[in-house]
Design a protein around this motif. Structure first.
Motif, PDB file in Angstrom:
ATOM      1  N   ALA A 389      -2.957   4.397  -5.035  1.00 14.71           N
ATOM      2  CA  ALA A 389      -2.794   4.099  -3.575  1.00 14.71           C
ATOM      3  C   ALA A 389      -4.083   5.424  -2.915  1.00 14.71           C
ATOM      4  O   ALA A 389      -3.935   6.392  -3.509  1.00 14.71           O
ATOM      5  CB  ALA A 389      -1.802   4.349  -2.931  1.00 14.71           C
ATOM      6  N   ARG A 393       0.830   6.963   3.091  1.00 12.37           N
ATOM      7  CA  ARG A 393       0.911   5.604   3.818  1.00 12.37           C
ATOM      8  C   ARG A 393       0.449   4.529   3.136  1.00 12.37           C
ATOM      9  O   ARG A 393       1.268   3.459   3.402  1.00 12.37           O
ATOM     10  CB  ARG A 393       0.097   5.832   5.253  1.00 12.37           C
ATOM     11  CG  ARG A 393       0.732   6.735   6.016  1.00 12.37           C
ATOM     12  CD  ARG A 393      -0.067   6.836   7.503  1.00 12.37           C
ATOM     13  NE  ARG A 393       0.559   7.851   8.378  1.00 12.37           N
ATOM     14  CZ  ARG A 393       0.212   7.893   9.751  1.00 12.37           C
ATOM     15  NH1 ARG A 393      -0.841   7.166  10.244  1.00 12.37           N
ATOM     16  NH2 ARG A 393       0.703   9.159  10.518  1.00 12.37           N
ATOM     17  N   GLU A 394      -0.512   4.456   2.304  1.00  8.67           N
ATOM     18  CA  GLU A 394      -0.833   3.204   1.515  1.00  8.67           C
ATOM     19  C   GLU A 394       0.082   3.041   0.611  1.00  8.67           C
ATOM     20  O   GLU A 394       0.433   2.079   0.068  1.00  8.67           O
ATOM     21  CB  GLU A 394      -2.303   3.585   0.905  1.00  8.67           C
ATOM     22  CG  GLU A 394      -2.853   2.044   0.162  1.00  8.67           C
ATOM     23  CD  GLU A 394      -4.108   2.434  -0.329  1.00  8.67           C
ATOM     24  OE1 GLU A 394      -4.589   1.622  -1.276  1.00  8.67           O
ATOM     25  OE2 GLU A 394      -5.187   3.243   0.132  1.00  8.67           O
ATOM     26  N   HIS A 397       2.927   1.187   1.810  1.00 11.17           N
ATOM     27  CA  HIS A 397       2.353  -0.051   2.101  1.00 11.17           C
ATOM     28  C   HIS A 397       2.388  -0.954   0.801  1.00 11.17           C
ATOM     29  O   HIS A 397       2.979  -2.136   0.703  1.00 11.17           O
ATOM     30  CB  HIS A 397       1.042  -0.216   2.605  1.00 11.17           C
ATOM     31  CG  HIS A 397       0.533  -1.585   2.885  1.00 11.17           C
ATOM     32  ND1 HIS A 397       1.030  -2.459   3.838  1.00 11.17           N
ATOM     33  CD2 HIS A 397      -0.478  -2.170   2.072  1.00 11.17           C
ATOM     34  CE1 HIS A 397       0.426  -3.523   3.476  1.00 11.17           C
ATOM     35  NE2 HIS A 397      -0.629  -3.690   2.521  1.00 11.17           N
ATOM     36  N   ARG A 398       2.017  -0.346  -0.236  1.00 11.74           N
ATOM     37  CA  ARG A 398       1.919  -0.977  -1.742  1.00 11.74           C
ATOM     38  C   ARG A 398       3.426  -1.139  -2.131  1.00 11.74           C
ATOM     39  O   ARG A 398       3.636  -2.031  -2.888  1.00 11.74           O
ATOM     40  CB  ARG A 398       1.041  -0.100  -2.524  1.00 11.74           C
ATOM     41  CG  ARG A 398      -0.226   0.077  -2.247  1.00 11.74           C
ATOM     42  CD  ARG A 398      -1.148  -1.219  -2.546  1.00 11.74           C
ATOM     43  NE  ARG A 398      -2.507  -0.994  -2.299  1.00 11.74           N
ATOM     44  CZ  ARG A 398      -3.480  -1.862  -1.778  1.00 11.74           C
ATOM     45  NH1 ARG A 398      -2.909  -3.365  -1.851  1.00 11.74           N
ATOM     46  NH2 ARG A 398      -4.588  -1.615  -1.624  1.00 11.74           N
ATOM     47  N   THR A 556      -0.739   8.412  -5.974  1.00 10.01           N
ATOM     48  CA  THR A 556      -1.773   8.699  -5.003  1.00 10.01           C
ATOM     49  C   THR A 556      -2.803   9.916  -5.786  1.00 10.01           C
ATOM     50  O   THR A 556      -3.777  10.286  -5.255  1.00 10.01           O
ATOM     51  CB  THR A 556      -1.464   9.433  -3.674  1.00 10.01           C
ATOM     52  OG1 THR A 556      -0.760  10.387  -3.752  1.00 10.01           O
ATOM     53  CG2 THR A 556      -0.501   8.300  -3.158  1.00 10.01           C
TER      54      THR A 556
END
Length: 583
Positions: A389, A393-394, A397-398, A556
């Motif tokens: 990611a 934030r991503e 979402h994932r 991340t």
């Protein structure tokens, strides 16, 4: 019709006292939880007790004490013995939150000096006088082969300081383990044990023999191997007429395992009315022990010293106790490291369980992490998926995509069998943020009571209404008076009053430490860069080991994760159980 949004109403007297000293309202519930129903009286008697409340810093407690004392015409003094006592307890409490059960006097005095306590020695004496802190004296480990004539002098006893509650619990656990070892006789005749061993792999045969012949034994291995071995021992010993109790950290874990009982349920736990959050009374104990002749705990690595003491004290003389766990996993959330200390004490048999020749992909991936490697494994059925990611934030979402769509659709695992875990409670990709996103997708609502609505998945953050911390449940009803929560299938929902709702968290996502008590068919481990300081090999082993069929890892920062798995093997703890059981 939806009930109006309601947060639990705090004690107005406590709210007024804290507000009068400028304490933010958010601390009212924490203070009530930590100090119990007598919070107001305790704080008026000793305003530095506010330091017991999680999140309160020494300078904030000083500010509160100054306001309270000045309001009643007293002049606060840095040398006030109440302040010194509170800070001494604070130093040891902070150490306990990091897992330690003892500190050297020098370390305590140094920490008090850093807090600008005028006379650190007197602060320690004040805490000792109130019996909140105790002095611990232990004979050092001695080389029995040493020549006494060549010794100039015998070594002095080692002195340390500890909070009374944890020191007494550690001593009770050690005493109980020694008692079980001393009082145990064979559970089964030797001929029966030899017959049951026939055809078993060597490690399983040794495990069965240790369980049947010794009072206390330890099983080391990955979760699947420990669970399978524990279940096998339980079945064959029970078939010989011995009463067996398989004990899991949560009731949900027992259901997942297909046998056993949650520890709090087995020990008949209850939360006394008006007591501080986390205080538990057990119906089973020395005066009313368990009837089981064999007690098996597959995930004993999660037992802190207080829980271990309660369990051991509830085992009758002559009972056999088998403690299992993964030595590479996280130590318990609370103080101590009972399983590791006992295994290292060289006082009980320790059986290392061999891994299977062809483990499932999640187990193979976790085994590599256990060895310090973050590697790609062959997973033709998408049993292990790595999801990069671009940021926190991503990552959220994932994770939501995986839980609500990808895993149910591609693998046929329903949402209720998927658990999201992450190192931290706060942050952009912590448990709170993940739960907010998952609630918005899975069960949007106004937050009828304390942010919860019917249909929400929850998890106990501390023991509540007799269930253990980490126990998952589902809200079945909510009103301004509180919640009704189903903590187990087929059981009556438990009533959680509004005053105790703060002891729950939304449970679609949870910290690894909180979720570790219950393995799930599918696990989504979210490991964001903001949690880099919390990442370690034991954390990864614990998180990944929760997955039975499928594991998704959302990250991340791949280099940081790989470095943590390779280099960060965890922080040592200062504990005493190993020395105590050798006495």
């Amino acid at each position: 019709m939806t009930s109006p949004i309601s947060d639990p109403v705090p004690d107005p007297d406590l709210a007024g006292l804290l507000a009068s000293a400028g304490v933010p309202q958010g601390y009212v519930r924490r203070a009530a939880d930590r100090l119990g129903s007598r919070a107001v009286a305790l704080l008026r008697e000793d305003p530095w007790r506010l330091l017991r409340v999680p999140g309160v810093r020494p300078e904030q407690a000083d500010h509160f004490a100054r306001r309270v004392l000045e309001d009643r015409g007293e002049q606060p003094r840095p040398e006030d013995p109440r302040r010194g006592r509170a800070l001494a307890v604070h130093v040891l409490t902070e150490a306990a939150r990091r897992g330690h059960t003892a500190m050297t006097p020098q370390a305590v005095l140094s920490a008090l000096g850093a807090l600008r306590v005028p006379e650190p020695e007197r602060a320690v004496e004040a805490a000792l006088d109130e019996a909140e802190v105790v002095t611990l004296l232990e004979e050092p480990d001695f080389d029995e082969s040493a020549d006494f004539d060549e010794l100039d002098e015998l070594p002095e006893p080692e002195e340390s300081l500890g909070l009374a509650r944890y020191a007494l619990a550690e001593e009770a656990a050690a005493e109980g383990l020694r008692r079980l070892t001393a009082t145990a006789g064979p559970l089964l005749p030797d001929d029966t044990v030899r017959s049951l061993r026939a055809g078993l792999p060597e490690d399983r045969a040794l495990a069965l023999t240790a369980a049947a012949r010794t009072g206390v034994s330890v099983l080391h291995g990955a979760p699947d191997e420990v669970e399978q071995t524990a279940a096998g021992i339980a079945r064959v010993v029970a078939a010989q007429g011995v009463r067996v109790a398989v004990v899991t950290g949560t009731m949900a874990a027992a259901r997942s395992l297909g046998l056993g009982t949650g520890l709090h349920e087995l020990l008949e736990a209850r939360c006394p009315q008006g007591a501080a959050a986390g205080v538990v009374a057990f119906g089973r104990g020395e005066q009313r022990p368990l009837e089981a002749g064999l007690v098996i705990v597959p995930d004993a690595g999660a037992l802190d010293v207080e829980t271990a003491a309660a369990l051991v004290e509830a085992c009758a003389d002559g009972a056999h106790l088998v403690l299992g766990g993964d030595p590479a996993a996280l130590p318990p959330t609370g103080p101590g490291m009972v399983l590791a200390d006992l295994a290292a004490s060289e006082t009980v048999p320790v059986i290392d369980l061999a891994p299977p020749a062809d483990p499932a992909p999640p187990a193979r991936f976790t085994a590599a992490v256990r060895g310090g490697e973050l590697t790609v494994v062959d997973a033709p059925g998408r049993e292990v998926v790595i999801v990069p990611a671009g940021g926190e934030r991503e990552a959220v979402h994932r994770a939501v995509q995986l839980v609500t769509d990808s895993i149910p659709r591609a693998l046929g695992i329903p949402v209720e069998d998927v658990q999201v875990v992450t190192p931290l409670a706060g942050g952009e990709a912590g448990a709170a943020a993940l739960n907010a996103a998952l609630k918005a997708r899975l069960n949007p609502g106004p937050g009828t009571c304390g942010g919860f609505d019917p249909g929400d998945r929850v998890i106990a953050a501390v023991p509540v209404v007799g269930v253990a911390a980490g126990e998952p449940g589902t809200v079945v009803a909510a009103s301004s008076a509180g919640l009704e929560v189903a903590f187990g299938s087929g059981q009556e929902p438990a009533a959680v009053p509004a005053a105790a709702v703060s002891r729950l968290r939304h449970g679609w996502a949870a910290t690894v430490a909180l979720a570790r008590g219950t393995r799930r068919p599918a696990v989504v481990a979210v490991l964001p860069g903001e949690a880099a300081v919390a990442l370690s090999r034991p954390l990864a082993v614990t998180a990944f080991g929760l997955a039975r069929r499928h594991l998704s890892v959302v990250h991340t920062d791949a280099p940081a994760l790989a470095r943590a798995v390779r280099e960060n093997t965890g922080t040592p703890r200062d504990t005493r159980l190993g020395r105590l059981v050798r006495q």
